[in-house]
Design a protein around this motif. Structure first.
Motif, PDB file in Angstrom:
ATOM      1  N   MET A   1       0.832  -1.200   0.000  1.00  0.00           N
ATOM      2  CA  MET A   1       0.000   0.000   0.000  1.00  0.00           C
ATOM      3  C   MET A   1       0.874   1.261   0.000  1.00  0.00           C
ATOM      4  N   ASN A   2       0.386   2.327  -0.647  1.00  0.00           N
ATOM      5  CA  ASN A   2       1.087   3.597  -0.655  1.00  0.00           C
ATOM      6  C   ASN A   2       0.516   4.496   0.431  1.00  0.00           C
ATOM      7  N   ASP A   3       1.360   5.318   0.989  1.00  0.00           N
ATOM      8  CA  ASP A   3       0.967   6.139   2.128  1.00  0.00           C
ATOM      9  C   ASP A   3       0.253   7.412   1.674  1.00  0.00           C
ATOM     10  N   HIS A   4      -0.824   7.246   0.895  1.00  0.00           N
ATOM     11  CA  HIS A   4      -1.617   8.386   0.442  1.00  0.00           C
ATOM     12  C   HIS A   4      -3.089   7.994   0.450  1.00  0.00           C
ATOM     13  N   GLU A   5      -3.927   8.881   0.988  1.00  0.00           N
ATOM     14  CA  GLU A   5      -5.379   8.681   0.960  1.00  0.00           C
ATOM     15  C   GLU A   5      -5.953   9.705  -0.014  1.00  0.00           C
ATOM     16  N   ILE A   6      -6.649   9.245  -1.028  1.00  0.00           N
ATOM     17  CA  ILE A   6      -7.114  10.110  -2.116  1.00  0.00           C
ATOM     18  C   ILE A   6      -8.637  10.229  -2.080  1.00  0.00           C
ATOM     19  N   TYR A   7      -9.105  11.459  -2.193  1.00  0.00           N
ATOM     20  CA  TYR A   7     -10.546  11.742  -2.241  1.00  0.00           C
ATOM     21  C   TYR A   7     -10.898  12.276  -3.623  1.00  0.00           C
TER      22      TYR A   7
ATOM     23  N   ALA B   1     -13.023  14.502   2.242  1.00  0.00           N
ATOM     24  CA  ALA B   1     -11.776  15.267   2.254  1.00  0.00           C
ATOM     25  C   ALA B   1     -11.103  15.212   3.618  1.00  0.00           C
ATOM     26  N   SER B   2     -11.898  15.104   4.687  1.00  0.00           N
ATOM     27  CA  SER B   2     -11.336  15.095   6.043  1.00  0.00           C
ATOM     28  C   SER B   2     -10.448  13.874   6.289  1.00  0.00           C
ATOM     29  N   GLU B   3     -10.646  12.819   5.495  1.00  0.00           N
ATOM     30  CA  GLU B   3      -9.858  11.595   5.659  1.00  0.00           C
ATOM     31  C   GLU B   3      -8.693  11.518   4.668  1.00  0.00           C
ATOM     32  N   ALA B   4      -8.596  12.519   3.803  1.00  0.00           N
ATOM     33  CA  ALA B   4      -7.642  12.449   2.696  1.00  0.00           C
ATOM     34  C   ALA B   4      -6.481  13.413   2.866  1.00  0.00           C
TER      35      ALA B   4
ATOM     36  N   PRO C   1     -10.434  18.605 -17.700  1.00  0.00           N
ATOM     37  CA  PRO C   1     -10.197  19.872 -17.008  1.00  0.00           C
ATOM     38  C   PRO C   1     -11.136  20.064 -15.815  1.00  0.00           C
ATOM     39  N   THR C   2     -10.700  20.888 -14.878  1.00  0.00           N
ATOM     40  CA  THR C   2     -11.491  21.186 -13.687  1.00  0.00           C
ATOM     41  C   THR C   2     -12.475  22.310 -13.999  1.00  0.00           C
ATOM     42  N   PRO C   3     -13.773  22.154 -13.646  1.00  0.00           N
ATOM     43  CA  PRO C   3     -14.743  23.229 -13.890  1.00  0.00           C
ATOM     44  C   PRO C   3     -14.288  24.544 -13.273  1.00  0.00           C
ATOM     45  N   ALA C   4     -14.536  25.634 -13.970  1.00  0.00           N
ATOM     46  CA  ALA C   4     -14.072  26.946 -13.515  1.00  0.00           C
ATOM     47  C   ALA C   4     -14.690  27.348 -12.180  1.00  0.00           C
ATOM     48  N   ASP C   5     -15.885  26.827 -11.889  1.00  0.00           N
ATOM     49  CA  ASP C   5     -16.567  27.217 -10.657  1.00  0.00           C
ATOM     50  C   ASP C   5     -16.214  26.315  -9.470  1.00  0.00           C
ATOM     51  N   CYS C   6     -15.234  25.440  -9.638  1.00  0.00           N
ATOM     52  CA  CYS C   6     -14.823  24.552  -8.553  1.00  0.00           C
ATOM     53  C   CYS C   6     -14.090  25.370  -7.479  1.00  0.00           C
ATOM     54  N   ASP C   7     -14.556  25.307  -6.245  1.00  0.00           N
ATOM     55  CA  ASP C   7     -13.995  26.092  -5.145  1.00  0.00           C
ATOM     56  C   ASP C   7     -12.846  25.315  -4.498  1.00  0.00           C
ATOM     57  N   LEU C   8     -11.627  25.687  -4.863  1.00  0.00           N
ATOM     58  CA  LEU C   8     -10.457  24.971  -4.351  1.00  0.00           C
ATOM     59  C   LEU C   8     -10.233  25.218  -2.868  1.00  0.00           C
ATOM     60  N   SER C   9     -10.835  26.288  -2.334  1.00  0.00           N
ATOM     61  CA  SER C   9     -10.651  26.571  -0.911  1.00  0.00           C
ATOM     62  C   SER C   9     -11.270  25.487  -0.032  1.00  0.00           C
ATOM     63  N   LEU C  10     -12.173  24.694  -0.607  1.00  0.00           N
ATOM     64  CA  LEU C  10     -12.778  23.600   0.152  1.00  0.00           C
ATOM     65  C   LEU C  10     -11.748  22.528   0.499  1.00  0.00           C
ATOM     66  N   PHE C  11     -10.638  22.532  -0.236  1.00  0.00           N
ATOM     67  CA  PHE C  11      -9.632  21.488  -0.054  1.00  0.00           C
ATOM     68  C   PHE C  11      -8.292  22.079   0.397  1.00  0.00           C
ATOM     69  N   LYS C  12      -8.367  23.165   1.145  1.00  0.00           N
ATOM     70  CA  LYS C  12      -7.169  23.839   1.631  1.00  0.00           C
ATOM     71  C   LYS C  12      -6.343  22.882   2.497  1.00  0.00           C
TER      72      LYS C  12
ATOM     73  N   LEU D   1      -2.855   0.337  -8.088  1.00  0.00           N
ATOM     74  CA  LEU D   1      -1.482   0.795  -7.848  1.00  0.00           C
ATOM     75  C   LEU D   1      -1.142   0.876  -6.359  1.00  0.00           C
ATOM     76  N   GLY D   2      -2.120   0.556  -5.522  1.00  0.00           N
ATOM     77  CA  GLY D   2      -1.849   0.488  -4.089  1.00  0.00           C
ATOM     78  C   GLY D   2      -2.244   1.699  -3.290  1.00  0.00           C
ATOM     79  N   PHE D   3      -2.943   2.656  -3.892  1.00  0.00           N
ATOM     80  CA  PHE D   3      -3.393   3.833  -3.159  1.00  0.00           C
ATOM     81  C   PHE D   3      -4.735   3.551  -2.486  1.00  0.00           C
ATOM     82  N   THR D   4      -5.035   4.339  -1.464  1.00  0.00           N
ATOM     83  CA  THR D   4      -6.291   4.197  -0.725  1.00  0.00           C
ATOM     84  C   THR D   4      -7.231   5.325  -1.105  1.00  0.00           C
ATOM     85  N   LEU D   5      -8.459   4.986  -1.488  1.00  0.00           N
ATOM     86  CA  LEU D   5      -9.466   5.996  -1.764  1.00  0.00           C
ATOM     87  C   LEU D   5     -10.388   6.125  -0.556  1.00  0.00           C
ATOM     88  N   VAL D   6     -10.680   7.366  -0.187  1.00  0.00           N
ATOM     89  CA  VAL D   6     -11.499   7.621   0.998  1.00  0.00           C
ATOM     90  C   VAL D   6     -12.728   8.436   0.604  1.00  0.00           C
TER      91      VAL D   6
END
Length: 232
Positions: A1-7, A33-36, A44-55, A25-30
């Protein structure tokens, strides 16, 4: 397993395939966001996606509105862009071929732009037997086009084309030019914005994820994995 939790907050078809590949590939999906420690957004990422949610998270996406030490824009990664161009060209072929009413050898195609996507698409169409003309701005590119067996774009020939595909990130054809185009010509826009004038243009934005979600998802997953494992 890889030491990364992906949301993955927005599971598009491509990201659903990416998720499966990341697990392989050995990654963990959670599930939140609180667990990742890592967040994977659509590419592409939608223009209205609020990146501050994943600070505070490592963020992967495309055309990200913010660039920080913790964000990685896959649409600025040369290796990703090259492979994505090939997937885009294959998806474009799937859109173009059903629209042509004649045999490929009798269906001239004009490609506007000689970047990654233009090169991949021109090669695929040429291999299938279509007469391919290309608009390229640089004189050096025009010389190479002729050496590779392509025709150079001539404005007087606009009526002959069965299909026109734009891959350039700037307007090339004017409204006057479009008045000369055959009304049955299939018009496909592959740039991120609409640069071909007119109302009957088909937009192929996000084509890999729509037409080839498995290939797109695998490319996204492999690229993210390289970054997380220190391969970049």
């Amino acid at each position: 397993m890889n030491d990364h939790e992906i949301y993955i907050p927005y599971p598009t078809p491509a990201l659903s395939f990416a998720a499966g590949k990341l697990i392989q590939l050995g990654f963990t999906l959670v599930p939140s966001a609180s667990e990742a420690d890592t967040v994977l957004l659509p590419v592409p990422t939608p223009a209205d996606c609020d990146l501050s949610l994943f600070k505070g998270h490592r963020i992967f996406g495309g055309n990200l509105s913010e660039n920080t030490k913790l964000s990685t824009d896959l649409l600025k990664d040369a290796n990703y862009l090259a492979q994505n161009a090939a997937i885009t060209a294959e998806g474009a072929l799937g859109m173009i071929l059903p629209q042509l009413k004649n045999a490929l050898a009798a269906s001239p195609v004009l490609i506007l732009g000689w970047g990654r996507i233009g090169k991949c698409l021109a090669k695929k169409l040429q291999q299938l037997g279509a007469p391919v003309s290309v608009y390229a701005r640089k004189v050096s590119d025009q010389a190479m086009l002729q050496a590779l067996g392509y025709r150079l774009f001539c404005p007087e020939d606009l009526r002959q084309y069965s299909c026109i595909v734009n891959t350039a990130t700037a307007p090339i054809l004017t409204d006057d030019d479009m008045s000369q185009v055959n009304p049955n010509c299939y018009l496909l826009e592959l740039a991120s914005k609409k640069y071909i004038p007119g109302d009957r243009v088909v937009h192929g934005r996000g084509l890999p994820g729509k037409c080839k979600p498995e290939a797109s998802g695998e490319l996204i997953a492999n690229t993210v994995a390289q970054y997380l494992l220190g391969g970049h």
